[in-house]
Design a protein around this motif. Sequence first.
Motif, PDB file in Angstrom:
ATOM      1  N   TYR A  27       0.917  -1.190  -0.035  1.00 36.82           N
ATOM      2  CA  TYR A  27       0.127  -0.135  -0.005  1.00 36.82           C
ATOM      3  C   TYR A  27       0.750   1.270  -0.143  1.00 36.82           C
ATOM      4  O   TYR A  27       0.520   2.269  -0.640  1.00 36.82           O
ATOM      5  N   ASP A  28       2.003   1.383   0.679  1.00 36.22           N
ATOM      6  CA  ASP A  28       2.838   2.519   0.793  1.00 36.22           C
ATOM      7  C   ASP A  28       3.498   2.738  -0.565  1.00 36.22           C
ATOM      8  O   ASP A  28       3.661   3.850  -1.048  1.00 36.22           O
ATOM      9  N   ASP A  29       3.645   1.762  -1.359  1.00 37.95           N
ATOM     10  CA  ASP A  29       4.096   1.977  -2.719  1.00 37.95           C
ATOM     11  C   ASP A  29       3.180   2.769  -3.682  1.00 37.95           C
ATOM     12  O   ASP A  29       3.563   3.507  -4.296  1.00 37.95           O
ATOM     13  N   TYR A  30       1.898   2.367  -3.557  1.00 39.15           N
ATOM     14  CA  TYR A  30       0.911   3.240  -4.317  1.00 39.15           C
ATOM     15  C   TYR A  30       0.626   4.572  -3.525  1.00 39.15           C
ATOM     16  O   TYR A  30       0.694   5.647  -4.346  1.00 39.15           O
ATOM     17  N   LEU A  31       0.403   4.504  -2.196  1.00 35.44           N
ATOM     18  CA  LEU A  31       0.085   5.816  -1.608  1.00 35.44           C
ATOM     19  C   LEU A  31       1.151   6.794  -1.503  1.00 35.44           C
ATOM     20  O   LEU A  31       0.836   8.068  -1.358  1.00 35.44           O
ATOM     21  N   GLY A  32       2.456   6.417  -1.972  1.00 39.84           N
ATOM     22  CA  GLY A  32       3.543   7.380  -1.825  1.00 39.84           C
ATOM     23  C   GLY A  32       3.269   8.391  -3.117  1.00 39.84           C
ATOM     24  O   GLY A  32       4.003   9.396  -2.740  1.00 39.84           O
ATOM     25  N   GLN A  33       2.850   7.928  -4.011  1.00 36.17           N
ATOM     26  CA  GLN A  33       2.490   8.840  -4.979  1.00 36.17           C
ATOM     27  C   GLN A  33       1.436   9.912  -4.585  1.00 36.17           C
ATOM     28  O   GLN A  33       1.828  11.056  -5.355  1.00 36.17           O
ATOM     29  N   ALA A  34       0.881   9.618  -3.533  1.00 35.67           N
ATOM     30  CA  ALA A  34       0.123  11.007  -3.240  1.00 35.67           C
ATOM     31  C   ALA A  34       0.673  11.787  -1.925  1.00 35.67           C
ATOM     32  O   ALA A  34       0.168  12.435  -1.276  1.00 35.67           O
ATOM     33  N   GLY A  35       2.013  11.115  -1.725  1.00 37.88           N
ATOM     34  CA  GLY A  35       2.644  11.652  -0.415  1.00 37.88           C
ATOM     35  C   GLY A  35       2.257  11.157   0.854  1.00 37.88           C
ATOM     36  O   GLY A  35       2.763  11.962   1.761  1.00 37.88           O
ATOM     37  N   LEU A  36       1.842   9.938   1.063  1.00 39.78           N
ATOM     38  CA  LEU A  36       1.188   9.622   2.118  1.00 39.78           C
ATOM     39  C   LEU A  36       1.770   8.194   2.362  1.00 39.78           C
ATOM     40  O   LEU A  36       1.882   7.377   1.380  1.00 39.78           O
ATOM     41  N   LYS A  37       1.640   7.704   3.590  1.00 43.49           N
ATOM     42  CA  LYS A  37       1.995   6.249   4.063  1.00 43.49           C
ATOM     43  C   LYS A  37       0.656   5.881   4.438  1.00 43.49           C
ATOM     44  O   LYS A  37      -0.311   6.231   4.433  1.00 43.49           O
ATOM     45  N   GLY A  38       0.526   4.338   4.403  1.00 39.52           N
ATOM     46  CA  GLY A  38      -0.878   3.694   4.488  1.00 39.52           C
ATOM     47  C   GLY A  38      -1.349   4.018   5.974  1.00 39.52           C
ATOM     48  O   GLY A  38      -2.649   4.345   6.119  1.00 39.52           O
ATOM     49  N   CYS A 111      -5.222   6.177  -5.504  1.00 41.24           N
ATOM     50  CA  CYS A 111      -3.901   5.461  -5.342  1.00 41.24           C
ATOM     51  C   CYS A 111      -4.315   4.376  -4.434  1.00 41.24           C
ATOM     52  O   CYS A 111      -3.838   3.088  -4.793  1.00 41.24           O
ATOM     53  N   TRP A 112      -5.043   4.529  -3.146  1.00 43.03           N
ATOM     54  CA  TRP A 112      -5.472   3.263  -2.456  1.00 43.03           C
ATOM     55  C   TRP A 112      -6.226   2.288  -3.570  1.00 43.03           C
ATOM     56  O   TRP A 112      -6.206   1.062  -3.211  1.00 43.03           O
ATOM     57  N   LYS A 113      -6.967   2.817  -4.157  1.00 48.08           N
ATOM     58  CA  LYS A 113      -7.894   1.846  -4.929  1.00 48.08           C
ATOM     59  C   LYS A 113      -7.016   1.259  -6.120  1.00 48.08           C
ATOM     60  O   LYS A 113      -7.329  -0.207  -6.080  1.00 48.08           O
ATOM     61  N   GLN A 114      -6.157   1.714  -6.504  1.00 47.94           N
ATOM     62  CA  GLN A 114      -5.165   0.896  -7.452  1.00 47.94           C
ATOM     63  C   GLN A 114      -4.504  -0.309  -6.405  1.00 47.94           C
ATOM     64  O   GLN A 114      -4.249  -1.339  -6.907  1.00 47.94           O
ATOM     65  N   ALA A 115      -4.072   0.039  -5.361  1.00 45.34           N
ATOM     66  CA  ALA A 115      -3.471  -0.702  -4.544  1.00 45.34           C
ATOM     67  C   ALA A 115      -4.007  -1.850  -3.922  1.00 45.34           C
ATOM     68  O   ALA A 115      -3.869  -3.142  -4.185  1.00 45.34           O
ATOM     69  N   GLN A 116      -5.825  -1.717  -3.837  1.00 39.48           N
ATOM     70  CA  GLN A 116      -6.563  -2.801  -3.313  1.00 39.48           C
ATOM     71  C   GLN A 116      -6.829  -3.537  -4.688  1.00 39.48           C
ATOM     72  O   GLN A 116      -6.948  -4.711  -4.399  1.00 39.48           O
ATOM     73  N   GLN A 117      -6.914  -2.980  -5.681  1.00 38.17           N
ATOM     74  CA  GLN A 117      -7.175  -3.759  -6.844  1.00 38.17           C
ATOM     75  C   GLN A 117      -6.175  -4.524  -7.110  1.00 38.17           C
ATOM     76  O   GLN A 117      -6.228  -5.800  -7.755  1.00 38.17           O
ATOM     77  N   SER A 118      -4.702  -4.199  -7.135  1.00 40.40           N
ATOM     78  CA  SER A 118      -3.587  -4.921  -7.393  1.00 40.40           C
ATOM     79  C   SER A 118      -3.565  -6.187  -6.504  1.00 40.40           C
ATOM     80  O   SER A 118      -3.300  -7.233  -6.910  1.00 40.40           O
ATOM     81  N   LEU A 119      -3.722  -5.784  -5.076  1.00 40.42           N
ATOM     82  CA  LEU A 119      -3.814  -6.909  -4.137  1.00 40.42           C
ATOM     83  C   LEU A 119      -4.976  -7.987  -4.408  1.00 40.42           C
ATOM     84  O   LEU A 119      -4.687  -9.363  -4.238  1.00 40.42           O
ATOM     85  N   ASN A 120      -6.111  -7.560  -4.756  1.00 42.86           N
ATOM     86  CA  ASN A 120      -7.183  -8.474  -5.331  1.00 42.86           C
ATOM     87  C   ASN A 120      -6.724  -9.231  -6.282  1.00 42.86           C
ATOM     88  O   ASN A 120      -6.923 -10.616  -6.387  1.00 42.86           O
ATOM     89  N   ALA A 121      -6.240  -8.695  -7.419  1.00 41.62           N
ATOM     90  CA  ALA A 121      -5.709  -9.403  -8.434  1.00 41.62           C
ATOM     91  C   ALA A 121      -4.475 -10.585  -8.202  1.00 41.62           C
ATOM     92  O   ALA A 121      -4.748 -11.584  -8.616  1.00 41.62           O
TER      93      ALA A 121
END
Length: 160
Positions: A27-38, A111-121
């Motif tokens: 999640y941090d990898d994706y959320l980092g794009q928005a400047g946040l940690k999980g 970004c979180w949605k992308q992380a969640q979709q990636s994890l689901n996949a």
Amino acid sequence: MNSEQPRPRGCTNFKLRQLGRVVARHYDDYLGQAGLKGTQYSLLSQVVTAGPLRAGELARVMRLDNSTLTRTLDTLERQGWIVRRVGEDGRSRVIEATDAGIARRDEAKRCWKQAQQSLNARIGEAEVVRLHQLLDELTEALEDDPDQDDVEDAAASRAS
């Protein structure tokens, strides 16, 4: 044929923390794009959706200890994404998202949605549903741990 049930092996705490670190990095990898940690995203999202609320309520809902909550709130406040105001009784603090915080959360939500979709996949949606159900059941089962009361009582006795 061996009809024995498998027995737990290893330390559950270690295995859960290990999984937690792997998932947090994802999640941090994706959320980092928005400047946040999980952890920051989760806390900011809770403040945006449920706020304004007192720190104690936030800690309870998020199941965070005070030091973790305070550290994360301090970071969010320094960034200008939340403010802490004096509560109605004059003694408590109320936490509220700023306009900048709401905007940051909206950006991070994509970004979180992308992380969640990636994890689901990667895991499979059915497995994620099963995992969520199991985690909810275990959290509820362990939340009111009578053994923890004994540990806290023993620690208090040693301290006095």
